[in-house]
Scaffold this active site. Structure first.
Site, PDB file in Angstrom:
ATOM      1  N   HIS A 179      20.814 124.399  75.731  1.00 42.86           N
ATOM      2  CA  HIS A 179      19.474 124.965  75.620  1.00 42.86           C
ATOM      3  C   HIS A 179      19.525 126.407  75.826  1.00 42.86           C
ATOM      4  O   HIS A 179      19.721 126.914  77.016  1.00 42.86           O
ATOM      5  CB  HIS A 179      18.440 124.499  76.211  1.00 42.86           C
ATOM      6  CG  HIS A 179      16.855 124.622  75.707  1.00 42.86           C
ATOM      7  ND1 HIS A 179      16.643 125.811  75.336  1.00 42.86           N
ATOM      8  CD2 HIS A 179      15.931 124.131  76.168  1.00 42.86           C
ATOM      9  CE1 HIS A 179      15.432 126.085  75.015  1.00 42.86           C
ATOM     10  NE2 HIS A 179      14.987 124.896  75.650  1.00 42.86           N
ATOM     11  N   HIS A 182      14.166 130.054  73.979  1.00 42.68           N
ATOM     12  CA  HIS A 182      12.792 130.085  74.430  1.00 42.68           C
ATOM     13  C   HIS A 182      12.769 130.680  75.630  1.00 42.68           C
ATOM     14  O   HIS A 182      11.534 130.268  76.422  1.00 42.68           O
ATOM     15  CB  HIS A 182      12.212 128.738  74.106  1.00 42.68           C
ATOM     16  CG  HIS A 182      11.954 128.182  72.782  1.00 42.68           C
ATOM     17  ND1 HIS A 182      11.992 126.935  72.438  1.00 42.68           N
ATOM     18  CD2 HIS A 182      11.762 129.074  71.514  1.00 42.68           C
ATOM     19  CE1 HIS A 182      11.779 126.957  71.289  1.00 42.68           C
ATOM     20  NE2 HIS A 182      11.518 128.324  70.641  1.00 42.68           N
ATOM     21  N   TYR A 184      14.309 130.459  78.494  1.00 37.14           N
ATOM     22  CA  TYR A 184      14.806 129.810  79.632  1.00 37.14           C
ATOM     23  C   TYR A 184      16.169 130.667  80.026  1.00 37.14           C
ATOM     24  O   TYR A 184      16.669 131.603  79.765  1.00 37.14           O
ATOM     25  CB  TYR A 184      14.896 128.220  79.398  1.00 37.14           C
ATOM     26  CG  TYR A 184      13.557 127.763  79.176  1.00 37.14           C
ATOM     27  CD1 TYR A 184      12.864 127.666  80.174  1.00 37.14           C
ATOM     28  CD2 TYR A 184      13.158 127.644  77.888  1.00 37.14           C
ATOM     29  CE1 TYR A 184      11.487 126.901  79.971  1.00 37.14           C
ATOM     30  CE2 TYR A 184      11.870 127.156  77.583  1.00 37.14           C
ATOM     31  CZ  TYR A 184      11.256 126.715  78.752  1.00 37.14           C
ATOM     32  OH  TYR A 184       9.967 126.190  78.599  1.00 37.14           O
TER      33      TYR A 184
END
Length: 400
Positions: A179, A182, A184
């Site tokens: 990931h 977004h 993070y």
């Protein structure tokens, strides 16, 4: 994306053509994507009700099921009731979930992340963990400033991604999705307004991209490229992730990924209209003039690509037949998959979709809004003699 959408019948479109992903072949191109749902216990161990939830959404054999974002260390378990994959208990809980998905003939990827400054600072303080990010830049609206990570902490984070990827594979996962989107932690390093470092991990595009690329290299070295996927959100503004240099940044990232000479499992991309800030809070479609084409052109079908952006069955069919016709694209359905555990069966058979109930999406540890959406009667009748169509599990049997 709606004027001519009805001329494509989803069941007759490329949505239902097989596609090779990593070492396996999908039977459809409708993906169950990562969706944070906060159904783990207070120790960040997946609850038993998660077995049913994931298995049900893999009820059409040959479907790609991707887990919600899962912490790579206890420090990165930055919100109440989101899951980790660190301890033996967490690993065993995920093993049962993965086994349940595999029992339905579908495939499972574990999305792994670090939250950085997107963590809840009060929770971290209560557990004795530092609140940190790429730099000492606070989240908008917060008076709490994270500390800038040290070189050693950055290197430890890379190793944590590797260790968690190994645990996921040991638990039976077909691969992991890294990931880097977004707002993070990995995305906090990519974003110039957040990353104000002056060392080799900040400043230029090459330096800001370094952590994501080093994580990918290390995970590929540990579990093999065909088990590794990466998620990016080039247009998202969620959690302060806006990027003015998105074209140059993501072109560089894709170029460097290609230099690794690895056939990754897939690349996951969020369209401008899929920004959580738009979809969750105000439902406004932003940046509709921006496309992912420049990334897809550079990627050049190195491996399949998942696109996410608030699709309906008809618009997804049109997307794969028209806009993405020259690329190996899969389409992610988030909110509709929440309300329709048999989403793929419904789309294939033209069965109307059930409506989701947004206020119950994040009911901590609860059955309500999670496993209370029924299968269609058509699905139940078609699978009445199947061995593993659904996990029979009742609300009162679940520990919450």
């Amino acid at each position: 994306m709606n004027s001519n959408a009805d001329r494509y019948i989803p069941s007759e479109s490329r949505l239902f053509k097989p596609l090779r992903v990593g070492s396996f072949t999908l039977q459809n191109r409708i993906v169950f994507p990562p969706l944070t749902r906060l159904r783990s216990d207070d120790g960040h161990v997946p609850l038993p009700l998660m077995q049913k939830y994931y298995a049900d959404r893999g009820s059409s054999p040959g479907t790609l099921v991707i887990s919600e974002a899962t912490a790579i260390s206890h420090l990165e378990e930055g919100n109440w009731n989101n899951p980790g994959l660190v301890s033996d208990m967490q690993t065993e809980a995920w093993r049962k979930i993965i086994d349940a998905v595999h029992a339905n003939g579908s495939f499972f990827f574990q999305q792994i992340w670090a939250m950085g400054r997107a963590s809840n600072p009060d929770l971290l303080a209560a557990r004795g963990f530092p609140y940190r990010s790429s730099s000492a830049v606070a989240m908008k609206g917060s008076a709490i400033v994270p500390k800038a990570m040290t070189e050693n902490e950055i290197l430890e984070t890379i190793q944590d991604f590797v260790n968690t990827a190994k645990r996921a594979v040991s638990a039976g996962a077909d691969g992991v999705e890294i990931h880097s989107a977004h707002g993070y932690l990995l995305d906090q390093f990519l974003t110039a307004s957040v990353n104000q470092r002056t060392d080799k991990w900040g400043g230029s595009i090459e330096n800001r991209a370094r952590l994501t690329l080093e994580v990918v290299k290390a995970v590929v070295g540990a579990i093999g490229g065909e088990r590794v996927a990466i998620r990016f959100s080039p247009y998202a503004g969620f959690q302060g992730s806006e990027k003015t240099d998105f074209r140059e940044l993501y072109t560089y990232l894709i170029t460097e990924l290609k230099k690794m000479n690895v056939r990754f499992a897939y690349l996951s991309l969020v369209e401008a209209t899929g920004d959580p800030g738009a979809l969750i809070w105000n439902d406004k479609k932003i940046h509709q003039d921006k496309t992912l084409d420049f990334i897809l052109e550079e990627w050049d079908n190195l491996s399949p690509v998942i696109v996410a952006g608030g699709y309906q069955p008809d618009t997804a069919a049109r997307a794969v037949e028209e806009h993405y016709q020259k690329w190996d694209v899969m389409v992610a359905f988030g909110r509709h998959f929440i309300a329709n555990p048999d989403l793929i069966f419904r789309i294939k058979n033209g069965i109307p979709l059930a409506q989701y109930n947004r206020p119950t999406f994040y009911n901590h540890k609860q059955w309500l809004g999670y496993n209370d959406y029924p299968f269609s009667q058509e699905f139940v009748e078609a699978h009445s003699h199947a061995v593993h169509p659904m996990i029979e599990q009742k609300e009162e049997a679940v520990v919450a």
